[in-house]
Each structure stands twice: as C-alpha cells, then as structure tokens.
Design an enzyme around this catalytic site. Structure first.
Site, mmCIF file in Angstrom:
data_model
loop_
_atom_site.group_PDB
_atom_site.id
_atom_site.type_symbol
_atom_site.label_atom_id
_atom_site.label_comp_id
_atom_site.label_asym_id
_atom_site.label_seq_id
_atom_site.Cartn_x
_atom_site.Cartn_y
_atom_site.Cartn_z
ATOM 1 N N ASP A 95 22.325 26.927 47.594
ATOM 2 C CA ASP A 95 23.389 27.457 48.452
ATOM 3 C C ASP A 95 24.798 26.984 48.084
ATOM 4 O OD1 ASP A 95 23.236 24.807 49.148
ATOM 5 O OD2 ASP A 95 22.165 25.172 51.024
ATOM 6 N N GLU A 117 14.468 28.388 46.413
ATOM 7 C CA GLU A 117 14.810 27.730 47.687
ATOM 8 C C GLU A 117 15.535 28.724 48.613
ATOM 9 O OE1 GLU A 117 17.863 24.511 48.651
ATOM 10 O OE2 GLU A 117 16.141 23.276 48.158
ATOM 11 N N GLU A 131 27.749 26.224 52.899
ATOM 12 C CA GLU A 131 26.419 26.533 52.343
ATOM 13 C C GLU A 131 25.627 27.541 53.163
ATOM 14 O OE1 GLU A 131 27.640 23.463 52.776
ATOM 15 O OE2 GLU A 131 27.737 22.567 50.780
ATOM 16 N N HIS A 208 28.192 13.139 51.759
ATOM 17 C CA HIS A 208 29.207 13.926 51.044
ATOM 18 C C HIS A 208 29.600 15.229 51.699
ATOM 19 C CE1 HIS A 208 26.663 17.231 49.558
ATOM 20 N NE2 HIS A 208 25.691 16.343 49.530
ATOM 21 N N ARG A 210 31.037 18.473 53.501
ATOM 22 C CA ARG A 210 32.402 18.832 53.919
ATOM 23 C C ARG A 210 32.624 18.678 55.417
ATOM 24 N NH1 ARG A 210 32.826 21.370 49.098
ATOM 25 N NH2 ARG A 210 34.940 21.888 48.445
ATOM 26 N N HIS A 241 29.489 9.548 46.131
ATOM 27 C CA HIS A 241 29.727 10.862 45.498
ATOM 28 C C HIS A 241 31.099 10.851 44.805
ATOM 29 C CE1 HIS A 241 30.266 15.225 45.257
ATOM 30 N NE2 HIS A 241 29.007 15.396 45.635
#
Ligand code: UD1
Ligand code: UDP
Length: 370
Positions: A95, A117, A131, A208, A210, A241
């Site tokens: 995604d 997936e 995503e 990590h 957003r 990250h």
C-alpha cells in the site's frame, strides 16, 4: 519467456517481494525487477541479502519527498519503462506510493496487475495515511488479488471485487522470515552479541507512521522514559527510521537517555535476530505485526486502528494507541505478570505457512502458461 514486472521500492515491499522474486526465478516466467528506490539505503540492504539485482533502478528518493512530488516523478519514470517493454503482468505489493503508482502506470499500458497482500482495510481513509487509500485504489485497478488471510479476502468481496481471480495465499513476509532464520541463524547470534544484547532483557521498538508524526510520537517517548524508570534492569533498542521528520523527535527525546540504544535502521537479518530475543515489541509498523506472532513475541501496537485484526484475534498483539498512560500500563502488565505474558507469547501465527510466494507463482503460471 513471458515477463512479469515486479515493481517495488520501500523496505517492507522489498522484504515481502523478495520471496516472490526467488520463486519466479526458478519458474517458466521471467521476473523483471523495477526498483523505484522510493527508499534508498533501506531498500539496498534487502536487495543485497536476497541477492536481487534490479533490471531497472529509478533512484527516485529525495530528502523529505512530498507525496505529490513522489507520485508525479514516479509516474513519469515508470512510463519511460512501460512504453518500451512488453510485460505479461505487473506485481505490486501492499500500500505504498510505489504500489499505487506501479499499478496505475501498468493499467495505463493495459498490463494486468497482480496485488500481493491485497484486501487489508481499516475503513478509515486517514488511518494509516495515505496507505488505506493506496490499497483501495490498487484493488480497483488489479486483475489478480492475493489476500494474505481469509479476513482480507472478505474485505475484498465486501468492496465488490470479483472472486474470479482471487487467491488466499498467506503473507509473503512469513516466507521471507523463514528464509532468513533458516539461512542465517549463526550470523544472527553474532549480531546480538556485537550489540551487547545477547544476555540482556530489552524491548524492541520502531515507529514511523505519518499519522504519528509530532505530538503522538512525543507522547510515546514519555511512556518509554516512565517504563525505563520503573524497570531498572530493562533496555530499549530502537532502530530509527531514516525519515528526518521521525529522527528529529526521537533523537531530541531519547538521544541521551540511559539504557536506550538508538541505532540506524538495521538490516533485515540483524533486525530479525533482535526480534527473536526481545522481551516484547512496541511498534506502529505493519510488517512487524505480522512477523512478531511467528516468533512468539507479544506486540503492543502504537496505533488506534490496525488492518491486521488477525493478530489481535490470535491474542499476539494489542492496540495501545499513543497515550503515554495506556502504553505504560500495558507494558508493565506484560513485564510484571507471567500469566499475561504467556497468554500473548503462546498464541498462534495467523499470517501464513511460508508458502505464499509459491502459491502466487503457481497461480500466475496457470494464468499465463510458460
Ligand atoms: C514509506 C511508505 C509507508 C511505509 C514505509 C516503510 C508511502 C507514502 N509511505 O514511508 O507506507 O510504511 O515507507 O518504511 O509510500 N529516507 C532515507 N533513506 C531511506 C528511506 C527513507 O533517507 O532509505 C528518508 C528520505 O528523506 C525520504 C523520507 O525518509 O524522503 C521519507 O520516505 P517516504 O518513502 O516518503 O516515506 P516513509 O515514511 O519512509
Ligand atoms: N525492519 C528492518 N530493520 C529495521 C526495522 C524494520 O529490517 O530496523 C523490517 C521488519 O522486520 C519488517 C519491515 O522492515 O519486515 C517493516 O518495515 P516498516 O516498519 O518500515 O514498514 P511497514 O511494514 O510499516 O510498512
């Protein structure tokens, strides 16, 4: 030989596509790897581990790239390949922006798309952002859908996707994990020893997403300090990250904190070796929610929703969000109660048997022949 394009570019896509590449490599179909390099360093280490040399490397990453900038540059770069190549199909995974744009450009060239997936959903378009929308858009574009679980299959059917070319495969991350633990177990121990962690009790953490940038992340750091002040024999290992937005907050809050080991993102093998011996895992990662159950590691998910409800149902993961109070409470409960701990550690992995890639490739061979 018919060519199958594999378009991927971030760390998790590479980990989850590597076993598909390996399975295609020994088949009558020819994999053509298009690495967008949406991630650079974090991608390269996976390519090296699995011995993958991209046929195309778009080298698209820029410092602090915005979603719109990334999307437009990626569209153009992929267009330049698709107008000159003839693919029987394109495979994308998951995604990310690479996943969505890879599917879109393939569609523009009338090359059918297979979605590895497929079918994960939270049903909240801002969570995870972007995503949830990427995965929905790819479902609309794709011809072949490879949901990892029965639940994901149901999500696709509920979204009106035809079941004609749909196959529940398990998640290819389990294939990658088993490949790694099988082929590299001696090295794994050496890595833990080199970090001085072989005989230590530690929490492994990553963060990590957003939607967690800024204040939610600071709340979580507050929780970490509280947990470590309560548990004097505990360490926290946190591979940070490479996103500068994440690094700024983490280093500011935890850079000098005792018993906190901040590291660069670890290569996949060292990371797996740390998961294997961690007491528990705190994370907002998607892939780690799938790997942890296979390793019997209780996982507290630093998010308000998850598209992996299977881990919650199996009892191996719990959603704790980003409130400091809740994170401290749930972490200490696990650390202080053997019963609570064992309940989570002993649950069964719901994400597959390590044969997902094989199923995908068999399905593609049936669709395209040799
Ligand atoms: C991306 C995906 C996210 C996935 C995550 C996995 C999108 C929109 N987001 O998020 O779905 O969960 O990858 O990690 O597709 N950077 C480096 N070197 C690297 C990687 C990243 O320097 O190897 C830095 C760059 O400054 C880059 C920034 O991180 O601009 C952000 O990268 P980006 O791919 O846009 O977003 P992620 O947060 O990594
Ligand atoms: N991972 C890794 N090194 C690290 C942190 C994570 O190799 O330092 C692996 C992890 O085992 C999993 C994948 O990266 O397979 C998850 O990637 P990430 O959390 O970046 O993305 P997400 O799964 O959330 O999209």
């Amino acid at each position: 030989m018919k060519k199958i394009a594999l378009v991927f570019g971030t760390r998790p896509e590479a980990i989850k596509m590597a076993p598909v590449y390996l399975a295609l490599n020994g088949s009558p179909l020819q994999p053509v790897v298009i690495a967008t390099a949406q991630h650079r360093e974090m991608l390269d280490q996976v390519l090296e581990l699995f011995g993958i040399t991209p046929d195309y490397d778009l080298n698209i990453m820029k410092e602090r790239q915005s979603l719109s900038d990334l999307t437009s540059r990626l569209t153009k770069a992929l267009e330049d390949i698709y107008k000159n190549e003839k693919f029987a199909a394109t495979l994308v995974q998951g995604d990310t922006t690479t996943t969505f744009v890879g599917a879109l450009v393939s569609f523009y060239h009338k090359v059918p798309v297979g979605h590895v997936e497929a079918g994960l959903r939270t049903n909240d378009i801002y969570n995870p952002f972007p995503e949830e929308v990427n995965r929905r858009l790819v479902s609309v574009i794709a011809t072949y859908h490879y949901p990892p679980t029965e639940q994901a299959r149901k999500n696709l059917l509920a979204a009106g996707i035809s079941e004609k070319n749909m196959l529940v495969t398990g998640n290819t991350v389990i294939d990658a994990l088993l490949w790694t633990t099988k082929n590299k177990s001696l090295e794994a121990r050496r890595i833990r020893e080199s970090l001085g962690l072989e005989d230590e009790s530690y929490i492994l953490m990553t963060m990590h997403r957003r939607e967690n940038w800024g204040e939610p992340m600071r709340e979580v750091m507050k929780a970490i300090k509280k947990i470590l002040s309560e548990k004097k024999d505990l360490k926290l290992v946190f591979p940070v990250h490479l996103n500068p937005v994440v690094r700024e907050v983490v280093y500011e809050e935890l850079g000098e904190y005792p018993r906190v080991l901040l590291t660069e993102p670890l290569d996949y093998l060292p990371f797996v070796s740390l998961m294997e011996k961690a007491k528990l895992i705190l994370t907002d990662s998607g892939g780690i929610q799938e790997e942890a159950p296979a390793l019997g590691k209780p996982t507290l998910v630093l998010r308000s929703e998850t598209e992996r409800p299977e881990a919650l149902e199996a009892g191996t993961a719990k959603l704790v969000g980003t409130s400091a109070e809740k994170i401290v409470e749930e972490t200490l409960k696990l650390l202080n109660s053997t019963e609570e701990y064992e309940k989570m550690a002993k649950s069964v992995n719901p994400f597959g048997d390590g044969k997902a890639s094989e199923r995908i490739v068999t399905h593609l061979i049936e669709a395209f022949g040799a």
